[in-house]
Write an enzyme that holds these catalytic residues in place. Structure first.
Site, PDB file in Angstrom:
ATOM      1  N   CYS A  12       0.749  10.359 -31.291  1.00  0.00           N
ATOM      2  CA  CYS A  12       0.464   8.951 -31.600  1.00  0.00           C
ATOM      3  C   CYS A  12      -0.957   8.657 -31.135  1.00  0.00           C
ATOM      4  O   CYS A  12      -1.757   9.584 -30.958  1.00  0.00           O
ATOM      5  CB  CYS A  12       1.505   8.025 -30.951  1.00  0.00           C
ATOM      6  SG  CYS A  12       1.599   8.138 -29.155  1.00  0.00           S
ATOM      7  N   ASN A  15      -0.411   8.317 -26.634  1.00  0.00           N
ATOM      8  CA  ASN A  15       0.505   9.271 -25.978  1.00  0.00           C
ATOM      9  C   ASN A  15       1.201   8.658 -24.761  1.00  0.00           C
ATOM     10  O   ASN A  15       1.515   9.353 -23.794  1.00  0.00           O
ATOM     11  CB  ASN A  15      -0.205  10.581 -25.600  1.00  0.00           C
ATOM     12  CG  ASN A  15       0.723  11.715 -25.162  1.00  0.00           C
ATOM     13  OD1 ASN A  15       0.353  12.562 -24.365  1.00  0.00           O
ATOM     14  ND2 ASN A  15       1.936  11.747 -25.654  1.00  0.00           N
ATOM     15  N   SER A  19       4.857   8.759 -29.050  1.00  0.00           N
ATOM     16  CA  SER A  19       5.039  10.219 -29.052  1.00  0.00           C
ATOM     17  C   SER A  19       5.836  10.723 -27.842  1.00  0.00           C
ATOM     18  O   SER A  19       6.648  11.644 -28.000  1.00  0.00           O
ATOM     19  CB  SER A  19       3.715  10.970 -29.228  1.00  0.00           C
ATOM     20  OG  SER A  19       2.798  10.686 -28.205  1.00  0.00           O
ATOM     21  N   ASP A 132       3.047   0.655 -34.075  1.00  0.00           N
ATOM     22  CA  ASP A 132       2.497   0.696 -32.718  1.00  0.00           C
ATOM     23  C   ASP A 132       3.050  -0.491 -31.913  1.00  0.00           C
ATOM     24  O   ASP A 132       2.808  -1.637 -32.269  1.00  0.00           O
ATOM     25  CB  ASP A 132       0.972   0.601 -32.847  1.00  0.00           C
ATOM     26  CG  ASP A 132       0.268   0.669 -31.507  1.00  0.00           C
ATOM     27  OD1 ASP A 132       0.939   0.544 -30.471  1.00  0.00           O
ATOM     28  OD2 ASP A 132      -0.962   0.847 -31.519  1.00  0.00           O
TER      29      ASP A 132
END
Ligand code: 4NP
Length: 165
Positions: A12, A15, A19, A132
């Site tokens: 991602c 992190n 992810s 996100d």
């Protein structure tokens, strides 16, 4: 005959949220299916802002509610990752583009995939991003967890199918 493990890198931006969630979910599925040793897992970020940090406490809390532990320290993607891993799995379209831009070889570029491509329920959807959650509310972390879990289940099915065939 035991075969080489499949090596998966989840990526991602930072992190610290998506992810590490994908890595933790996948690890718990792999253990539950008795496939430890057959799948190797790691995660990384395209950005460097959070290098060395533990997963975001909101991501950790959302995962913990579902019995999944998040671990590790954020790191940035490095060119060697494109050799070391079999699949480099992006959380959103921006991560995918960034990874394709830094892949050192065509072979490396071809390893880059979007996580939600592996969710059978998302087939036909145009937007395959895991959104996100960083600047949003706590709710976003629950949504991320569910999207990630559905896709990781599909990914593990695919790996298992390829191992049996
Ligand atoms: P992640 O979330 O990419 O899922 O780890 C983010 C974490 C940090 C930032 C953005 C996204 N940031 O801008 O610092």
């Amino acid at each position: 005959m035991p075969s080489e493990p499949v090596r998966l890198l989840f990526v991602c931006l930072g992190n610290i949220c998506r992810s590490p969630t994908a890595e933790g979910v996948m690890r718990s599925l792999v253990v539950a299916e008795g496939m430890d040793g057959q799948v190797e897992l790691d995660s990384a970020g395209t950005g460097a802002w959070h290098v060395g940090s533990a997963p975001d406490r909101r991501a950790t809390a959302a995962a913990s509610l579902q019995g999944v532990a998040l671990a590790g320290q954020a790191r940035q993607v490095v060119p060697e990752d494109f050799e070391r891993f079999d699949l480099i799995i992006a959380m959103d379209a921006a991560n995918l583009r960034d990874l394709q831009a830094i892949a050192p070889t065509q072979e490396g570029r071809e390893k880059v995939r979007l996580l939600r491509e592996f969710d059978p329920a998302s087939s036909g959807e145009r937007d395959l991003d895991v959104p996100d959650p960083y600047y949003g509310g706590e709710d976003g972390f629950g949504t991320v967890f569910e999207l990630v879990r559905a896709a990781c289940e599909g990914l593990l099915e695919e790996i298992r199918g390829e191992r049996l065939s």
